[in-house]
Design a protein around this motif. Structure first.
Motif, PDB file in Angstrom:
ATOM      1  N   TRP A  27      56.510  26.493 -12.259  1.00 15.97           N
ATOM      2  CA  TRP A  27      56.943  26.569 -13.289  1.00 15.97           C
ATOM      3  C   TRP A  27      58.172  26.118 -13.447  1.00 15.97           C
ATOM      4  O   TRP A  27      59.426  25.893 -13.037  1.00 15.97           O
ATOM      5  CB  TRP A  27      56.228  27.951 -13.757  1.00 15.97           C
ATOM      6  N   ARG A  38      59.757  28.165 -23.243  1.00  8.99           N
ATOM      7  CA  ARG A  38      58.384  27.445 -22.922  1.00  8.99           C
ATOM      8  C   ARG A  38      58.328  27.471 -21.561  1.00  8.99           C
ATOM      9  O   ARG A  38      59.429  27.751 -20.638  1.00  8.99           O
ATOM     10  CB  ARG A  38      58.455  25.634 -23.236  1.00  8.99           C
ATOM     11  N   GLU A  49      53.585  28.672 -21.101  1.00  8.63           N
ATOM     12  CA  GLU A  49      52.927  29.540 -22.265  1.00  8.63           C
ATOM     13  C   GLU A  49      53.896  28.896 -23.071  1.00  8.63           C
ATOM     14  O   GLU A  49      54.914  28.453 -23.502  1.00  8.63           O
ATOM     15  CB  GLU A  49      53.117  30.669 -21.574  1.00  8.63           C
ATOM     16  N   SER A  50      54.176  29.020 -24.480  1.00  7.38           N
ATOM     17  CA  SER A  50      55.168  29.316 -25.223  1.00  7.38           C
ATOM     18  C   SER A  50      55.230  29.776 -26.691  1.00  7.38           C
ATOM     19  O   SER A  50      53.938  30.505 -27.169  1.00  7.38           O
ATOM     20  CB  SER A  50      55.404  27.656 -26.511  1.00  7.38           C
ATOM     21  N   PHE A  51      56.397  31.110 -26.567  1.00  4.68           N
ATOM     22  CA  PHE A  51      56.206  31.728 -27.608  1.00  4.68           C
ATOM     23  C   PHE A  51      58.238  31.800 -28.261  1.00  4.68           C
ATOM     24  O   PHE A  51      59.112  31.389 -27.646  1.00  4.68           O
ATOM     25  CB  PHE A  51      56.560  33.235 -26.983  1.00  4.68           C
ATOM     26  N   ASP A  85      54.714  38.304 -17.863  1.00  2.00           N
ATOM     27  CA  ASP A  85      53.216  37.748 -17.826  1.00  2.00           C
ATOM     28  C   ASP A  85      52.853  38.086 -18.942  1.00  2.00           C
ATOM     29  O   ASP A  85      51.650  37.187 -19.251  1.00  2.00           O
ATOM     30  CB  ASP A  85      52.439  38.885 -16.333  1.00  2.00           C
ATOM     31  N   SER A  86      52.857  38.581 -19.980  1.00  2.00           N
ATOM     32  CA  SER A  86      52.526  39.451 -21.227  1.00  2.00           C
ATOM     33  C   SER A  86      53.058  38.896 -22.022  1.00  2.00           C
ATOM     34  O   SER A  86      52.704  38.865 -23.119  1.00  2.00           O
ATOM     35  CB  SER A  86      52.792  40.577 -21.265  1.00  2.00           C
ATOM     36  N   ARG A  87      54.229  38.227 -21.785  1.00  2.00           N
ATOM     37  CA  ARG A  87      55.314  38.045 -22.359  1.00  2.00           C
ATOM     38  C   ARG A  87      55.678  39.353 -23.466  1.00  2.00           C
ATOM     39  O   ARG A  87      55.900  39.116 -24.714  1.00  2.00           O
ATOM     40  CB  ARG A  87      54.540  36.435 -23.412  1.00  2.00           C
TER      41      ARG A  87
END
Length: 287
Positions: A27, A38, A49-51, A85-87
């Protein structure tokens, strides 16, 4: 040794402000000017993942693998801690009065260093509900980066737009040394541990708006080399964890690979990247 672009991730987005490799997963962690964070998988070339963290730019983001966290520092002065993992947002701290430029997790202690445009560096103790354990004052302009000493984890260095690099001890709020020699602001600093004839020698590398990288002897606090080659501000410097090289990047769009023993340039790469803000080196690989 040959250097070339292996993979390029291209998406319509705001500027990428920082990059970091995860130590075990394939990653890369990106912090974005848009307020997003990201995670890219560099093997599959997919976005893991992108948040969105905030409407403010995220100038720095770090993995904290032993806690399985991602920590971010943003222009609203807040440190945010997310479950990797869960963000899920684990903690939010109003840490600085201005932009946060740099975060640096300690490798063994439960603390995080933060540096910002309010000219101070702070230590945050996450075992004490993110209590501010110490404030370090001494710079007269924005503090752009903090870096821990790899051979002495009680010591760290900071780079500032006041043209200086300062040395600190975690236990004292007063600087124990100042490295002055750059003609303009200093954007980045990192340590280089070099082995020669069986002895380890410790240096500091600093990159500046004067277009140079300086090499500082940590025993004497003297500048031993000034490295020229960039034609615009030097944004970041990174040392490869295993290969005898370090890398500098600049707003001139170039990436320069340097020999960590001779301090001579090995190769200058220009792939039309526009301004380059950040660099990361992956352990156990040539990447």
């Amino acid at each position: 040794m040959t250097f070339q672009i292996e993979k390029t991730f291209s998406q319509a987005s705001e500027r990428v402000k920082s990059v970091e490799f995860h130590p075990t997963q394939p990653w890369v962690l990106l912090s974005m000017h848009s307020g997003e964070v990201r995670i890219l998988n560099f093997q599959t070339q997919e976005v893991v993942e992108s948040f969105k963290t905030t409407d403010s730019p995220v100038r720095t983001a770090k993995f904290v693998p032993r806690k399985q966290w991602i920590v971010t520092g943003t222009d609203d002065g807040k440190i945010r801690v997310y479950d990797q993992d869960s963000r899920e947002l684990v903690k939010e701290v109003q840490a600085h009065e201005d932009f946060i430029r740099s975060l640096c997790p300690h490798p063994t202690l439960p603390i995080l260093l933060s540096a910002g445009d309010d000219k101070v560096v702070k230590i945050w103790d996450w075992d004490k509900d993110w209590e501010c354990a110490r404030v370090f004052r001494g710079h007269s302009h924005y503090v752009m980066q903090a870096a821990l000493n790899p051979l002495d984890h009680q010591s760290f260095a900071t780079a500032s737009l006041d043209n200086s690099v300062k040395i600190w001890d975690i236990g004292s709020p007063v600087s124990v040394g100042s490295l002055d020699g750059h003609a303009k602001g200093v954007n980045c600093v990192t340590y280089l541990a070099s082995s020669s004839a069986g002895e380890k020698k410790l240096y500091l590398l600093s990159g500046s708006d004067d277009f140079t990288v300086k090499v500082w002897d940590c025993d004497t606090n003297c500048c031993v080399r000034t490295l020229e080659g960039h034609t615009n501000n030097v944004s970041a410097v990174a040392v490869h964890p295993e290969l005898p090289i370090f890398v500098s990047v600049s707003e001139d769009g170039t990436v320069i690979i340097w020999d960590a023993t001779t301090f001579k340039p090995i190769e200058t790469m220009n792939y039309g990247l526009d301004r380059v803000w950040a660099i990361g080196c992956r352990g156990g690989s040539n990447q």
